[in-house]
Structures are given as C-alpha cells and as structure tokens.
Scaffold this active site. Structure first.
Site, PDB file in Angstrom:
ATOM      1  N   GLY A   1       3.194  -4.006   6.303  1.00 19.96           N
ATOM      2  CA  GLY A   1       3.852  -3.803   5.015  1.00 19.96           C
ATOM      3  C   GLY A   1       3.305  -2.589   4.309  1.00 19.96           C
ATOM      4  O   GLY A   1       2.586  -1.789   4.908  1.00 19.96           O
ATOM      5  N   ASN A   2       3.663  -2.437   3.054  1.00 18.21           N
ATOM      6  CA  ASN A   2       3.121  -1.333   2.259  1.00 18.21           C
ATOM      7  C   ASN A   2       2.903  -1.806   0.826  1.00 18.21           C
ATOM      8  O   ASN A   2       3.212  -2.949   0.484  1.00 18.21           O
ATOM      9  CB  ASN A   2       4.045  -0.111   2.337  1.00 18.21           C
ATOM     10  CG  ASN A   2       5.430  -0.415   1.803  1.00 18.21           C
ATOM     11  OD1 ASN A   2       5.607  -0.638   0.608  1.00 18.21           O
ATOM     12  ND2 ASN A   2       6.422  -0.440   2.696  1.00 18.21           N
ATOM     13  N   ARG A   3       2.370  -0.936  -0.008  1.00 13.76           N
ATOM     14  CA  ARG A   3       1.910  -1.349  -1.338  1.00 13.76           C
ATOM     15  C   ARG A   3       2.995  -1.325  -2.411  1.00 13.76           C
ATOM     16  O   ARG A   3       2.704  -1.538  -3.583  1.00 13.76           O
ATOM     17  CB  ARG A   3       0.763  -0.445  -1.789  1.00 13.76           C
ATOM     18  CG  ARG A   3      -0.464  -0.559  -0.931  1.00 13.76           C
ATOM     19  CD  ARG A   3      -1.564   0.337  -1.476  1.00 13.76           C
ATOM     20  NE  ARG A   3      -2.567   0.605  -0.480  1.00 13.76           N
ATOM     21  CZ  ARG A   3      -3.567  -0.214  -0.173  1.00 13.76           C
ATOM     22  NH1 ARG A   3      -3.679  -1.360  -0.800  1.00 13.76           N
ATOM     23  NH2 ARG A   3      -4.434   0.112   0.764  1.00 13.76           N
ATOM     24  N   SER A   4       4.234  -1.047  -2.048  1.00 17.32           N
ATOM     25  CA  SER A   4       5.289  -0.976  -3.064  1.00 17.32           C
ATOM     26  C   SER A   4       5.489  -2.346  -3.729  1.00 17.32           C
ATOM     27  O   SER A   4       5.608  -3.367  -3.049  1.00 17.32           O
ATOM     28  CB  SER A   4       6.601  -0.535  -2.414  1.00 17.32           C
ATOM     29  OG  SER A   4       7.663  -0.741  -3.305  1.00 17.32           O
TER      30      SER A   4
END
Ligand code: C5P
Length: 397
Positions: free
Chosen positions: A211-214
């Site tokens: 995933g990512n931090r958005s």
C-alpha cells in the site's frame, strides 16, 4: 450558473446568543426584501436578546429554538438541515464556533449545522479577549479547514462599552458574503464529475497488502467541494472518510478502481487517488507463513487508470495529481506525457503538505507545462481553486 443574487434562494439564518442578534433581524429583512426565502434557527440564549416573535414577523415563519417543539416532525434538525441552499450564522458566538469546530450537537442550531451539507457562512461576534483566545483561534482554523466561510469580525464598539476586535460585520457585508458563496456554490451545477481518491491496496495474501501513505483526504475534499458547487459527483475511493453529497463507490485495489472508473461516464475526471504502479503477480490464497521463510514477491504493472480515461473516445476534462519527493520537473514531464488538462503537483516531503495533513502546498501545472506555484493552504482551498480553474476551462470550451 453564476447567479449572484439571493432571490429565490432558501437561506437558513442561525442566530446565537450575542447582543449583535439585533442586527440579524435587519439581515433577515434584507434577505427577505431581496427575494430570499428565510427561516431562522436560534439558540435559547439568543432568545434573551431578540424574541422569536420578531423573527417570525420579519420572515413569516416561526423560528426553531428546540429540537422538541415541532410536533409535525420526528427529526426537526435533519429536516431543517436539508432545506437550505446556504446557512448563515449571525452572530456566531465563541460557543457556537467551537461547537461546530468540534462536532458538538447540543441544541437545535448546532445539531442543524452538523447535519447540513449546505455551505455555511459564519459571522463571528464576541469580546476581543474571547476572539483572541487560542481556543477560539483553534476553532477558527478547524472551521476554515473544514471549508466554512468566515466573514469578519470587525473592530469597533462591543457590548458593555468596550472597543476592539470582535464586532460582527454589518448585515450588508454578510449579504455580500452570502452572494459570493452562492455564486461559487453553483458554478458546477449539473456537471457530471468523477473523482478517484485514496491509496490502493494490492494483495500479497488474504492478510497482507502493498500500500501507500495516501489518506484520501485531498480526493474526498475535491469531491465534497464539487458536490457543494452543484456537480453530480461519483467518488471511487479506497478511503472510509465522509463524502457528503457524493455517490461513493468503495474499492480496494487498482484493478477494482479501474473497473469502477470504466463504468462512470463524466465530463470531468479528477484522479486524486494514489494508485499502486505494481502489484504482486500471484497473490497467495492462503496466509503466508513465517516458517516458510521470506517470500519472493514478483510484481506486475497495474492498469493506468488515468491513461484509460484520457484515451476514451469522448474524453472528459482530466485533472491528475502528482505526489513527488523531488522538484516539480517530474510532474511537468508527467503532465505532458499523460496529456492531462491540469496536473496538481505536491511535494509530499514539504512541511504541512501531502499525506494525512489538512493542508497542502501545491503547484498547478497547465497542459502546456506552465507552472503556477501556490502558498501552503488548506485542502479545501486547494479544492476550491482546482474547481474554479476547471470551471473556467469548461466555460471556454
Ligand atoms: O502515481 P503517479 O504520480 O504517476 O500518478 C499520476 C496520476 O496518475 C494521478 O492522478 C493518479 O491518480 C493517476 N494514476 C492512475 N493509475 C495508475 C497510476 C496513476 O490513474 N495506475
């Protein structure tokens, strides 16, 4: 539609308990004379300053003071909240500002303010000490970040003979703020808009993902502001944040997002989602076990959702977002390569900018690569600016 007049508009006037409440009677009269339909919701304290009968006589409708005094409705605050095209609170006392800022629903006014999706204009009125207090200023920051508009206060005579900052602005100025808000509020009326938001999750196994931090805050704000300005918004998102006024399609992976997006026809697409570029090629059906040692995860590219929208037979106006860690150059290159009409660049490592924050420092990049750097501002202000740009482009077409 950019009708700046209040004529024919439904305006709910919230009155909280300050001596400036007497000026709100005149405000109600001004709005009524200009052709607006006006209803009033008051706090108990406000009735100590102006009687309900005065407002009833001016507006033709009995003000709502309590959640329990309307026998015709089982839910007066939500009924009242759905009615207006705009809510104006004048005077907005320190207590009313901090209730709204912190989501407290304690009386008919604060419950209605929480339940409405209409734009809210606040005209603060209080003593200078209360206005200057860090707690009030914190509330004001939160309210601005939430997209509410503040008009005033002015400096001048206050209750008890004091003079200083905290005086409610004159009704004429409040009417002007209402007109401005209504004009901006409906410039996207009837426009079909698609917004993507949030970071995608790409399964490694049924438990883990890449995933990512958005957080989805920027995309949800873009969607909510468009809905407020009259657009029909479909929001395809991985985030559970609220999106009042939008049709929400919840997805998880880039593949799901691509599928949901392909089903939406639109005139404007704002791709604010942080879509994974790669996903595990063979996600495991079972949870990977530590005892089996570190897994070898082979990645494959995900669909480029933005490019598929740009490649449509009748493409919409497309706005991209580029979250980068270096300079703006890569985003300029990306804007040209992806053929977007507008790219919003933000440096996610800059202070107060990027993931999870309420503020953002962005550069608008036009289709020809021209850059327009902006100051650090709230995500709501970024969204307002974005839609004003898009509206100009739509009008020029
Ligand atoms: O991740 P990147 O900075 O390249 O994203 C640029 C733009 O392309 C963003 O608007 C993003 O939503 C969009 N994008 C997409 N599908 C992808 C990757 C990015 O729609 N697979």
């Amino acid at each position: 539609m950019t009708d700046t007049s209040v004529s024919g508009r439904r305006i709910l006037l919230g009155v909280s308990g300050g001596v400036a409440a007497y000026k709100s009677v005149y405000l109600a009269r001004r709005l009524g004379d200009a052709g607006a339909e006006v209803r009033v919701v008051m706090t108990e304290t406000a009735t100590q300053f102006v009687g309900t009968q005065t407002f009833a006589a001016v507006t033709g409708v009995e003000p709502v003071v309590s959640l329990f005094d309307d026998a015709r409705s089982v839910s007066p605050h939500t009924d009242l909240a759905r009615w207006p095209e705009l809510v104006v609170v004048a005077p907005a006392t320190a207590a009313t500002l901090s209730r709204l800022a912190h989501g407290l629903s304690e009386d008919a006014l604060s419950a209605t303010l929480l339940a409405t999706t209409a734009p809210i204009v606040l005209a603060p009125a209080m003593h200078t000490e209360m206005w200057d207090h860090p707690a009030t200023q914190r509330s004001v920051s939160l309210l601005v970040a939430d997209g509410h508009e503040l008009v005033g206060p002015d400096e001048g005579h206050l209750a008890g003979g004091d003079v200083g900052a905290g005086r409610m602005v004159e009704p004429e100025q409040i009417v002007a703020a209402i007109e401005q808000s209504l004009a901006a509020g409906f410039d996207l009326a009837g426009v079909d808009v698609l917004v993507t938001a949030g970071g995608t999750r790409e399964a490694i196994d049924p438990v883990r993902y890449l995933g990512n931090r958005s957080s989805g805050k920027m995309g949800h704000t873009v969607a909510t502001v468009a809905a407020r300005r009259g657009a029909n918004v479909t929001l395809v998102t991985t985030s559970s944040l609220p999106a009042p006024g939008c049709e929400v399609v919840k997805v998880e992976s880039a593949q799901e997002m691509a599928k949901a997006v392909s089903a939406v026809s639109c005139e404007v697409a704002v791709m604010a989602a942080a879509v994974a570029d790669f996903r595990p090629a063979n996600a495991s059906d079972d949870k990977l076990a530590r005892t089996e040692g570190p897994p070898k995860i082979v990645l494959e590219p995900t669909p480029d959702i933005l490019s598929s929208v740009v490649a449509r037979e009748d493409p919409p106006l497309v706005v991209g977002f580029a979250a980068e860690t270096g300079g703006v150059e890569r985003a300029v290159e990306k804007a040209k390569r992806k053929k977007v009409d507008l790219m919003v660049y933000n440096d996610v490592t800059a202070a107060g900018s990027g993931f999870g924050t309420d503020t953002n420092q962005v550069v608008f990049i036009d289709a020809d690569g021209g850059t327009r750097p902006q100051e650090l501002m709230s995500k709501t202000e970024v969204a307002q600016m974005l839609w004003t740009d898009v509206h100009h482009m739509l009008v020029q077409d």
